[in-house]
Design a protein around this motif. Structure first.
Motif, PDB file in Angstrom:
ATOM      1  N   UNK A 114       0.443  -1.204   0.622  1.00 50.53           N
ATOM      2  CA  UNK A 114       0.192   0.264   0.167  1.00 50.53           C
ATOM      3  C   UNK A 114       0.631   0.610   0.005  1.00 50.53           C
ATOM      4  N   UNK A 115       2.433   0.464   0.575  1.00 48.26           N
ATOM      5  CA  UNK A 115       2.929   1.869   0.463  1.00 48.26           C
ATOM      6  C   UNK A 115       2.048   3.247   1.228  1.00 48.26           C
ATOM      7  N   UNK A 116       2.589   4.330   0.994  1.00 48.98           N
ATOM      8  CA  UNK A 116       2.171   5.651   1.698  1.00 48.98           C
ATOM      9  C   UNK A 116       0.547   5.859   2.084  1.00 48.98           C
ATOM     10  N   UNK A 117      -0.062   5.422   1.352  1.00 49.28           N
ATOM     11  CA  UNK A 117      -1.729   4.937   1.312  1.00 49.28           C
ATOM     12  C   UNK A 117      -1.814   4.442   3.338  1.00 49.28           C
ATOM     13  N   UNK A 118      -0.595   3.145   2.826  1.00 51.62           N
ATOM     14  CA  UNK A 118      -0.796   2.391   4.275  1.00 51.62           C
ATOM     15  C   UNK A 118      -0.771   2.800   5.090  1.00 51.62           C
ATOM     16  N   UNK A 119       0.232   3.317   5.112  1.00 49.77           N
ATOM     17  CA  UNK A 119       0.597   3.914   6.100  1.00 49.77           C
ATOM     18  C   UNK A 119       0.492   5.555   7.054  1.00 49.77           C
ATOM     19  N   UNK A 120       0.916   6.389   6.170  1.00 43.40           N
ATOM     20  CA  UNK A 120       0.102   7.650   6.074  1.00 43.40           C
ATOM     21  C   UNK A 120      -0.797   8.150   5.597  1.00 43.40           C
ATOM     22  N   UNK A 135      -8.225  -7.653  14.323  1.00 45.00           N
ATOM     23  CA  UNK A 135      -8.602  -6.273  13.033  1.00 45.00           C
ATOM     24  C   UNK A 135      -7.841  -5.033  12.181  1.00 45.00           C
ATOM     25  N   UNK A 136      -6.802  -4.964  13.705  1.00 43.00           N
ATOM     26  CA  UNK A 136      -5.680  -4.220  13.282  1.00 43.00           C
ATOM     27  C   UNK A 136      -4.726  -4.898  12.043  1.00 43.00           C
ATOM     28  N   UNK A 137      -4.071  -6.535  12.647  1.00 44.30           N
ATOM     29  CA  UNK A 137      -3.536  -6.660  11.468  1.00 44.30           C
ATOM     30  C   UNK A 137      -4.122  -6.882  10.401  1.00 44.30           C
ATOM     31  N   UNK A 138      -5.415  -7.784  10.140  1.00 44.84           N
ATOM     32  CA  UNK A 138      -6.098  -8.333   9.160  1.00 44.84           C
ATOM     33  C   UNK A 138      -7.056  -7.321   8.093  1.00 44.84           C
ATOM     34  N   UNK A 192      -9.121  -1.211  16.974  1.00 46.20           N
ATOM     35  CA  UNK A 192      -7.839  -2.124  16.572  1.00 46.20           C
ATOM     36  C   UNK A 192      -8.438  -1.784  15.245  1.00 46.20           C
ATOM     37  N   UNK A 193      -9.762  -2.236  14.917  1.00 46.29           N
ATOM     38  CA  UNK A 193     -10.030  -1.912  12.556  1.00 46.29           C
ATOM     39  C   UNK A 193      -9.694  -0.491  12.398  1.00 46.29           C
ATOM     40  N   UNK A 194      -9.542   0.621  13.215  1.00 48.25           N
ATOM     41  CA  UNK A 194      -9.067   2.018  12.717  1.00 48.25           C
ATOM     42  C   UNK A 194      -7.533   2.143  12.517  1.00 48.25           C
ATOM     43  N   UNK A 195      -6.672   0.753  13.531  1.00 48.08           N
ATOM     44  CA  UNK A 195      -5.629   1.158  13.432  1.00 48.08           C
ATOM     45  C   UNK A 195      -4.371   0.505  11.620  1.00 48.08           C
ATOM     46  N   UNK A 196      -5.739  -0.525  11.334  1.00 47.73           N
ATOM     47  CA  UNK A 196      -5.631  -0.895  10.400  1.00 47.73           C
ATOM     48  C   UNK A 196      -5.240   0.073   8.948  1.00 47.73           C
ATOM     49  N   UNK A 197      -4.400  -0.197   7.979  1.00 48.11           N
ATOM     50  CA  UNK A 197      -4.009   0.315   6.963  1.00 48.11           C
ATOM     51  C   UNK A 197      -5.656   0.715   6.368  1.00 48.11           C
TER      52      UNK A 197
END
Length: 612
Positions: free
Chosen positions: A26-32, A80-83, A114-119
């Motif tokens: 996901x690059x920038x979208x996933x982390x930022x 939820x955060x990881x998947x 948890x869900x909101x921590x995901x990418x």
């Protein structure tokens, strides 16, 4: 839907390749995404624009995760955060440690964080079977089951019930109800008959007003996604067998079982759940014609389709997901897959089916577009956390008053010899029967647990306590087995019928007679020179023609829920009985299945109901 299998251990978090690749690619979208506002996070834009923007930022793994629904006992906030799972559900009786509004809301918020921590920070959606009130929650208002609401013939009342249920569901933090059941029950042997509003499509079709009550204004206060289920034909299986085969022509399927779903789609129902059952040998969960061509194409259903509990694992009648099953189900048009335990396996298998070309990416995108559209429409991106402002509505006096109204409107007076009813509020009244003073029995299945249970399982008013409150000037004596009746009493009220059950366990292929305990109670009341009024607490018509001549009065009370005083309201004439049978009543069990205009002579016809 079956309950959680009580796997109360939490599946360990395995950060496997699919998860790592999901975040990495996901690059920038996933982390930022949280550091910079993207178009999909802008509430001023149209839903379609937001969905388009979000979809182009999602990897295949993230899209598959959005299509996956796990049970709360088998997925935690870290999962939820990881998947990035799209949804969590509670099976029947699957509740947080503190089964209170606050306990539910705390659980929801923990999972949502948890869900909101995901990418990409896509909120999850939480589903629950609030099928006659928020019935998993102790202290919630338990309304009569659908068969009773069908007897009221009161669509406006059902809309109010939907609104009350939406408030109580919202008060515990949740946002998706697996209801209403719009099945057309054609065989009383079926254990889910009480989940049907009636045996002809016009009755459940008219009761789709509950969808308006549940959904309100999408994104507004106490707006809960409704689910029309189970698509299609589950009430018409041969022999009334649960998850069986509906062996009828397409013309019959369309005439009897499709109309309530047409009405639901007209009301913009958010989701549709597919039936475990088959149609002429073909599993519904693999039926592309009925799901994609008819429901989504012909009916123009714009929401998303969800599978039932582990149902895609039953397509080949073998345990264990296979790539062929997964591919068939997704290609048939299922958008979100309920995989309570083996959700990780499902995700891997579906990815493999996409990678090998068996499931087109366009089908994955369509499923995500439908799911994400509802999440945007219902305001989850702007307000992802529990709305605790409705917590005080759970079991509120206002909602219990509404439920009591539903109980009294649903009472069907079937026999009234010598005008034994309404009862006088003076003199001596004898009450007997296993269902007179048992809130669990009168609430039926899907109450606190999947199958329900007898006893004081939640808060409310039993039929006996309602009788005592309605006639404070009378002497009311209660003996469950009917011992102690003599000629000094004006009347004996026998509250008989069924004990709680739900699907599977509720099927009755061998008979629908009163049980030995009820027959013994009737024997104890017989020959005392006192008129006997029977109040039946049941989820369907029972085989009582043999006993009926010995009864002065008969009232069908269905499964009234927590407000048993509504039964007493009618018995004592504070309100006249107005209920009408939503099902044809058999003369004998040998007539099953019996339905309106099928040429069989009933004990009581569809629509029958006396009054005072």
């Amino acid at each position: 839907m079956p309950p959680a299998l009580r796997a109360l251990f939490l599946v360990p978090v395995l950060v496997v390749g699919t998860v790592l690749s999901s975040a990495a690619s996901c690059g920038k979208d996933a982390t930022d995404a949280s550091a910079e506002k993207y178009p999909y996070q802008d509430a001023s834009l149209s839903v379609s624009v937001r969905v388009d923007d979000l979809l182009k930022r999602m990897t295949l793994e993230q899209k598959i995760a959005q299509m996956t629904q796990a049970e709360r006992a088998n997925a935690d906030a870290d999962d939820l955060a990881h998947y990035g799972l799209g949804s969590i559900l509670s099976g029947g009786g699957s509740v947080p440690a503190s089964n209170t509004p606050a306990g539910w809301a705390d659980m929801y918020d923990e999972l949502q964080k948890g869900a909101l921590k995901a990418p990409l920070h896509i909120p999850m959606i939480y589903g629950v079977d609030a099928v006659h009130g928020h019935n998993n929650v102790r202290g919630a208002t338990i309304f009569p089951h659908n068969i009773a609401i069908g007897a009221t013939r009161d669509p406006a009342l059902n809309e109010k019930i939907g609104r009350a249920v939406a408030e109580e569901v919202t008060g515990t933090g949740l946002d998706w109800d697996f209801g209403p059941c719009l099945c057309v029950a054609r065989d009383d042997r079926w254990g889910r008959t009480y989940e049907s509003y009636g045996e002809v499509p016009e009755i459940p079709g008219s009761m789709t007003t509950i969808i308006d009550g549940l959904q309100g204004t999408p994104g507004g206060p106490a707006s809960v996604l409704a689910t029309a289920k189970h698509y299609i034909g589950d009430g018409g299986t041969t022999g009334g067998k649960d998850q069986g085969d509906t062996e009828i022509s397409e013309a019959q399927l369309r005439a009897v079982h499709l109309p309530p779903f047409q009405e639901a789609v007209k009301r913009n129902v958010a989701t549709v759940m597919v039936s475990f059952s088959s149609w002429n040998g073909a599993k519904m969960h693999a039926n592309k014609y009925l799901i994609t061509d008819v429901l989504k194409g012909e009916l123009k259903f714009s929401g998303f389709v969800v599978s039932d509990w582990n149902a895609i694992d039953k397509i080949d009648n073998q345990d264990g997901f296979t790539p062929e099953e997964v591919g068939k189900a997704i290609n048939a048009g299922i958008d979100m897959v309920m995989v309570p335990e083996q959700w990780k396996l499902f995700m891997d298998v579906l990815k493999g089916e996409v990678d090998n070309g068996h499931v087109p990416v366009s089908r994955i995108d369509d499923a995500n577009r439908r799911i994400l559209t509802k999440k945007f429409e219902y305001g989850l991106f702007e307000h992802p956390m529990a709305d605790r402002s409705f917590a005080g509505t759970v079991g509120s006096a206002e909602h219990r008053t509404l439920a009591r109204q539903a109980v009294r409107e649903s009472q069907v007076l079937l026999k009234n010899e010598n005008k034994v009813l309404p009862l006088a509020k003076t003199g001596k009244i004898f009450v007997a029967g296993k269902n007179a003073d048992d809130i669990g029995n009168q609430s039926g299945g899907w109450t606190l647990t999947w199958q329900g249970s007898s006893g004081a399982i939640t808060d409310g008013t039993t039929i006996l306590s309602g009788i005592k409150a309605a006639a404070p000037g009378a002497t009311v004596t209660y003996d469950q087995g009917g011992q102690g009746l003599d000629s000094s009493y004006k009347v004996a009220i026998a509250v008989l019928g069924e004990k709680p059950y739900a699907e599977y366990q509720g099927d009755r292929p061998d008979g629908l007679s009163l049980d030995a305990e009820d027959l013994a109670t009737l024997d104890a009341l017989r020959g005392k020179g006192v008129p006997v009024v029977v109040v039946l607490v049941s989820g369907r018509p029972l085989d009582i023609a043999t006993q009926l001549p010995g009864w002065a009065g008969l009232v069908e009370a269905w499964l009234p829920g927590t407000e048993g005083a509504g039964v007493a309201d009618v018995l004592f004439g504070d309100y006249k009985p107005t209920g009408k049978l939503p099902d044809t009543w058999m003369k004998s069990f040998s007539q099953q299945p019996i339905n309106d205009k099928d040429g069989k002579t009933p004990l009581f016809p569809l629509g029958f109901g006396l009054t005072y």
